[in-house]
Write an enzyme that holds these catalytic residues in place. Structure first.
Site, PDB file in Angstrom:
ATOM      1  N   ASP A  61      -2.979  -7.103   2.752  1.00 49.35           N
ATOM      2  CA  ASP A  61      -3.206  -6.616   1.545  1.00 49.35           C
ATOM      3  C   ASP A  61      -3.060  -7.720   0.368  1.00 49.35           C
ATOM      4  OD1 ASP A  61      -4.067  -4.113   2.571  1.00 49.35           O
ATOM      5  OD2 ASP A  61      -2.101  -3.573   2.858  1.00 49.35           O
ATOM      6  N   CYS A  74      19.426  -5.052   5.611  1.00 50.49           N
ATOM      7  CA  CYS A  74      20.040  -5.381   4.343  1.00 50.49           C
ATOM      8  C   CYS A  74      21.317  -4.867   4.427  1.00 50.49           C
ATOM      9  CB  CYS A  74      19.276  -4.369   3.168  1.00 50.49           C
ATOM     10  SG  CYS A  74      19.881  -4.689   1.615  1.00 50.49           S
ATOM     11  N   GLU A 119       1.130  -0.312  -6.921  1.00 47.93           N
ATOM     12  CA  GLU A 119       0.925   0.933  -6.271  1.00 47.93           C
ATOM     13  C   GLU A 119       2.459   1.316  -5.903  1.00 47.93           C
ATOM     14  OE1 GLU A 119      -1.365   1.375  -2.876  1.00 47.93           O
ATOM     15  OE2 GLU A 119      -3.206   0.389  -3.850  1.00 47.93           O
ATOM     16  N   TYR A 126      -7.827   4.599  -9.436  1.00 48.87           N
ATOM     17  CA  TYR A 126      -7.428   3.801  -8.097  1.00 48.87           C
ATOM     18  C   TYR A 126      -8.442   2.561  -8.443  1.00 48.87           C
ATOM     19  CZ  TYR A 126      -7.113   2.159  -3.365  1.00 48.87           C
ATOM     20  OH  TYR A 126      -6.733   1.276  -2.284  1.00 48.87           O
ATOM     21  N   TYR A 163      -0.315  -4.965  -4.949  1.00 50.30           N
ATOM     22  CA  TYR A 163       0.927  -4.802  -3.651  1.00 50.30           C
ATOM     23  C   TYR A 163       2.131  -5.453  -3.914  1.00 50.30           C
ATOM     24  CZ  TYR A 163      -3.842  -3.504  -1.694  1.00 50.30           C
ATOM     25  OH  TYR A 163      -4.871  -2.559  -1.527  1.00 50.30           O
ATOM     26  N   CYS A 216       1.030  -1.031   0.130  1.00 55.11           N
ATOM     27  CA  CYS A 216       0.078  -0.071   0.102  1.00 55.11           C
ATOM     28  C   CYS A 216       0.915   1.381  -0.123  1.00 55.11           C
ATOM     29  CB  CYS A 216      -0.845  -0.136   1.349  1.00 55.11           C
ATOM     30  SG  CYS A 216      -1.826   1.518   1.345  1.00 55.11           S
ATOM     31  N   CYS A 250      -2.153   1.981   7.891  1.00 56.60           N
ATOM     32  CA  CYS A 250      -0.808   1.575   7.176  1.00 56.60           C
ATOM     33  C   CYS A 250      -0.544   0.073   7.391  1.00 56.60           C
ATOM     34  CB  CYS A 250       0.372   2.537   7.794  1.00 56.60           C
ATOM     35  SG  CYS A 250       1.883   2.107   7.149  1.00 56.60           S
TER      36      CYS A 250
END
Length: 221
Positions: free
Chosen positions: A133, A212, A98, A86, A138, A55, A203
């Site tokens: 999601d 990483c 997205e 959208y 996504y 998202c 969120c």
């Protein structure tokens, strides 16, 4: 909202929605947090990076907080339908994910630092979903603007995989491809989670807890 069998599998180009020649809306506002224009032209010497990590509300907020980021905007990328809405993207019939466009000063923040944020802010092993999601919109993606960006994206992906494997996660499914058209999303999506709009908004973004090691995989980018 539209729903179809392509929700979790990419739609072929010949089955995608036709879209439109021009956008269905106009972006006029400056960035709600940073105060800079959303669309170009951008300052000389600044660079553009495009990421998809679920998202785009939370994803955009993650990047605008980084020093050296001049502006961000959310939109749709990697699909077939020109100037989608959208609702069309959510249907799975455009092929877009997205995405967040990040405009940054490379003298302050490196592309590799942006990649580190990208990899750590989501789970890049989930395919066409991110947490709860679900859908092709996504999927995880890095859309590159130069051979140097492509090399850095690939190198950091390969450096990150062992950390994910150690956590019991599968292979990275992130799409790494040259950037195609970026279609800005509707004005109400821009900086959706800013204090001025929806500071307590939804969120669904969540990382894996893995780090990483960008210092291990430097490419000179």
């Amino acid at each position: 909202m539209l729903f179809n069998r392509h929700k979790t599998s990419l739609v072929p180009a010949d089955q995608a929605l036709p879209g439109r020649e021009t956008p269905a809306f106009t972006l006029r506002e400056p960035h709600t947090v940073l105060g800079h224009p959303l669309t170009g032209p951008y300052p000389d010497g600044f660079e553009v990076a495009d990421f998809g990590l679920g998202c785009f509300w939370g994803a955009e907020r993650t990047f605008w907080r980084l020093p050296g980021v001049w502006t961000t905007l959310v939109g749709y990328q990697g699909g077939h339908t020109p100037n989608p809405t959208y609702e069309e993207v959510c249907s799975g019939l455009t092929g877009h994910t997205e995405a967040v466009r990040v405009v940054y000063d490379p003298a302050v923040v490196s592309y590799e630092r942006l990649l580190k944020t990208f990899w750590e802010a989501h789970d890049p092993t989930q395919g066409n979903r991110q947490g709860n999601d679900v859908g092709t919109q996504y999927r995880s993606a890095v859309y590159t603007h130069s051979p140097a960006q492509a090399a850095a994206a690939t190198a950091t992906r390969d450096a990150f995989q062992p950390a994910l494997t150690a956590l019991g996660l599968g292979p990275i499914t992130t799409e790494i491809a040259p950037a195609g058209p970026f279609h800005p999303a509707e004005p109400y999506h821009q900086q959706y989670l800013s204090d001025a709009k929806n500071p307590n908004g939804y969120c669904g973004l969540g990382g894996t807890g893995a780090s990483c090691p960008i210092g291990v995989a430097r490419t000179g980018a």
